[in-house]
Design a protein around this motif. Structure first.
Motif, PDB file in Angstrom:
ATOM      1  N   VAL A   1     -21.311 -51.908  -0.805  1.00 46.02           N
ATOM      2  CA  VAL A   1     -21.587 -50.628  -0.294  1.00 46.02           C
ATOM      3  C   VAL A   1     -20.629 -50.058   1.093  1.00 46.02           C
ATOM      4  O   VAL A   1     -20.658 -50.917   1.814  1.00 46.02           O
ATOM      5  CB  VAL A   1     -23.150 -50.269   0.303  1.00 46.02           C
ATOM      6  N   THR A   2     -19.714 -49.123   0.501  1.00 38.70           N
ATOM      7  CA  THR A   2     -18.937 -48.540   1.225  1.00 38.70           C
ATOM      8  C   THR A   2     -19.705 -47.381   2.229  1.00 38.70           C
ATOM      9  O   THR A   2     -20.575 -47.089   1.796  1.00 38.70           O
ATOM     10  CB  THR A   2     -17.517 -47.897   0.820  1.00 38.70           C
ATOM     11  N   GLY A   3     -19.211 -47.117   3.475  1.00 38.14           N
ATOM     12  CA  GLY A   3     -19.932 -46.385   4.442  1.00 38.14           C
ATOM     13  C   GLY A   3     -21.337 -46.908   4.748  1.00 38.14           C
ATOM     14  O   GLY A   3     -22.157 -46.172   5.033  1.00 38.14           O
ATOM     15  N   GLY A   4     -21.228 -48.246   4.833  1.00 38.08           N
ATOM     16  CA  GLY A   4     -22.562 -48.910   4.987  1.00 38.08           C
ATOM     17  C   GLY A   4     -22.987 -49.213   6.321  1.00 38.08           C
ATOM     18  O   GLY A   4     -24.061 -49.691   6.487  1.00 38.08           O
ATOM     19  N   SER A   5     -22.419 -48.498   7.141  1.00 40.93           N
ATOM     20  CA  SER A   5     -22.663 -48.946   8.727  1.00 40.93           C
ATOM     21  C   SER A   5     -23.685 -48.032   9.191  1.00 40.93           C
ATOM     22  O   SER A   5     -24.215 -48.140  10.195  1.00 40.93           O
ATOM     23  CB  SER A   5     -21.440 -49.031   9.492  1.00 40.93           C
TER      24      SER A   5
ATOM     25  N   GLN B   1     -14.550 -54.846   6.858  1.00 43.76           N
ATOM     26  CA  GLN B   1     -13.742 -53.594   7.481  1.00 43.76           C
ATOM     27  C   GLN B   1     -12.673 -53.343   6.419  1.00 43.76           C
ATOM     28  O   GLN B   1     -11.921 -54.123   5.684  1.00 43.76           O
ATOM     29  CB  GLN B   1     -13.108 -53.973   8.725  1.00 43.76           C
ATOM     30  N   ALA B   2     -12.691 -51.979   5.924  1.00 40.27           N
ATOM     31  CA  ALA B   2     -11.569 -51.580   5.095  1.00 40.27           C
ATOM     32  C   ALA B   2     -11.528 -49.980   5.233  1.00 40.27           C
ATOM     33  O   ALA B   2     -12.305 -49.143   5.469  1.00 40.27           O
ATOM     34  CB  ALA B   2     -11.891 -51.789   3.656  1.00 40.27           C
TER      35      ALA B   2
ATOM     36  N   VAL C   1     -21.421 -54.975   3.307  1.00 41.81           N
ATOM     37  CA  VAL C   1     -21.448 -53.847   3.997  1.00 41.81           C
ATOM     38  C   VAL C   1     -20.275 -53.558   4.609  1.00 41.81           C
ATOM     39  O   VAL C   1     -19.530 -54.021   5.237  1.00 41.81           O
ATOM     40  CB  VAL C   1     -22.365 -53.751   5.295  1.00 41.81           C
ATOM     41  N   VAL C   2     -19.524 -52.276   3.963  1.00 44.31           N
ATOM     42  CA  VAL C   2     -18.160 -52.052   4.060  1.00 44.31           C
ATOM     43  C   VAL C   2     -18.097 -50.997   5.339  1.00 44.31           C
ATOM     44  O   VAL C   2     -18.819 -49.997   4.912  1.00 44.31           O
ATOM     45  CB  VAL C   2     -17.460 -51.485   2.970  1.00 44.31           C
TER      46      VAL C   2
ATOM     47  N   ALA D   1      -9.180 -56.689  -0.746  1.00 40.46           N
ATOM     48  CA  ALA D   1      -9.523 -57.677   0.144  1.00 40.46           C
ATOM     49  C   ALA D   1     -11.181 -57.915   0.011  1.00 40.46           C
ATOM     50  O   ALA D   1     -11.620 -59.018   0.294  1.00 40.46           O
ATOM     51  CB  ALA D   1      -8.805 -57.795   1.171  1.00 40.46           C
ATOM     52  N   VAL D   2     -11.566 -56.742   0.245  1.00 38.91           N
ATOM     53  CA  VAL D   2     -13.202 -56.666   0.207  1.00 38.91           C
ATOM     54  C   VAL D   2     -13.711 -57.449  -1.182  1.00 38.91           C
ATOM     55  O   VAL D   2     -14.661 -58.003  -0.995  1.00 38.91           O
ATOM     56  CB  VAL D   2     -13.802 -55.185   0.356  1.00 38.91           C
TER      57      VAL D   2
END
Length: 245
Positions: free
Chosen positions: A11-15, A62-63, A35-36, A73-74
């Motif tokens: 999930v990008t924007g997962g923070s 992190q990306a 969690v990206v 890498a994620v």
């Protein structure tokens, strides 16, 4: 369910916001979650802690979503830790609002780098590496149908997201991988509320027949459906906006 059988979601924007709610919902559905985050490690770590405290499995990564090496890498990390990738939810995005005549072109470039190139980069890795039977879910916006002043650059970037989504769904023929986009309406997130006065927020909340803003949980529920049981929904943009348009 054994670890090898567990489905795995990135999930990008997962923070924070919709992405975080989605990460926690997919974990509650039984998935291991990556969690990206772009820069807010503390919030990403908090999301991971919330998931693991409930018995789920999650890691933070992190990306910059527009950086193909970082995104690759994620996926590498997801495969190394959890064994593969089944679901990719690309919720990371950037929004800068201004009339077309006044928008700073540097803001245009930054927004389109995140929203268009970022979607292309994430989807490219997903198309190569999501396991058969998986799902790819991008994020558009209901603003495309509403044509609100001030949203030209943002809506243009999300129009590109919809094009990428519909075409990728057809390019993955034979893989049993669904590709859809979720298009939220006004949703009570920090991204949406930033810079809006109470009168503007109240006016937008009154627009849908349901007469309220959406919540991140409303959107995460739809993502959960598209990521799991909704195997016959493919190549679609699903508008989650309470009936606003």
């Amino acid at each position: 369910m054994s670890a090898t059988e567990q489905r795995v979601a990135i999930v990008t924007g997962g923070s924070r916001g919709i992405g975080r709610e989605t990460a926690e919902r997919l974990a509650a559905d039984g998935m291991a979650v990556v969690v990206v985050y772009a820069g807010n490690q503390a919030e990403a770590d908090a999301a991971v802690e919330n998931i693991t405290a409930r018995g789920g499995r999650a890691i933070a990564a992190q990306a910059d979503v527009a950086d193909e090496r970082a995104v690759a890498a994620v996926f590498d990390q997801a495969e190394a830790v959890f064994g593969g990738v089944d679901v990719v939810v690309h919720a990371a995005g950037r929004m800068v609002l201004a009339p077309l005549a006044e928008l700073d072109l540097d803001d245009l470039d930054r927004m389109h780098r995140t929203n268009i190139r970022g979607t292309f980069v994430v989807d490219q890795q997903a198309a190569r590496r999501v396991r058969d039977g998986g799902a790819i879910i991008n994020f558009s916006t209901s603003v495309l149908a509403l044509a609100l002043p001030g949203y030209a650059a943002y809506a243009a970037s999300k129009g590109a997201v919809e094009a990428i989504t519909l075409i990728l769904a057809r390019e993955l023929r034979g893989r049993d991988i669904t590709v859809n986009a979720v298009a939220p309406g006004p949703t009570a997130t920090a991204l949406f509320l930033d810079g809006k006065d109470e009168q503007t927020v109240a006016k937008m909340a009154a627009q849908p027949p349901l007469e309220r803003l959406g919540t991140p949980a409303d959107i995460a529920e739809l993502v959960s459906f598209l990521a799991g049981p909704a195997r016959w929904i493919n190549g679609q943009v699903v508008r989650a906006n309470g009936g606003i348009a």
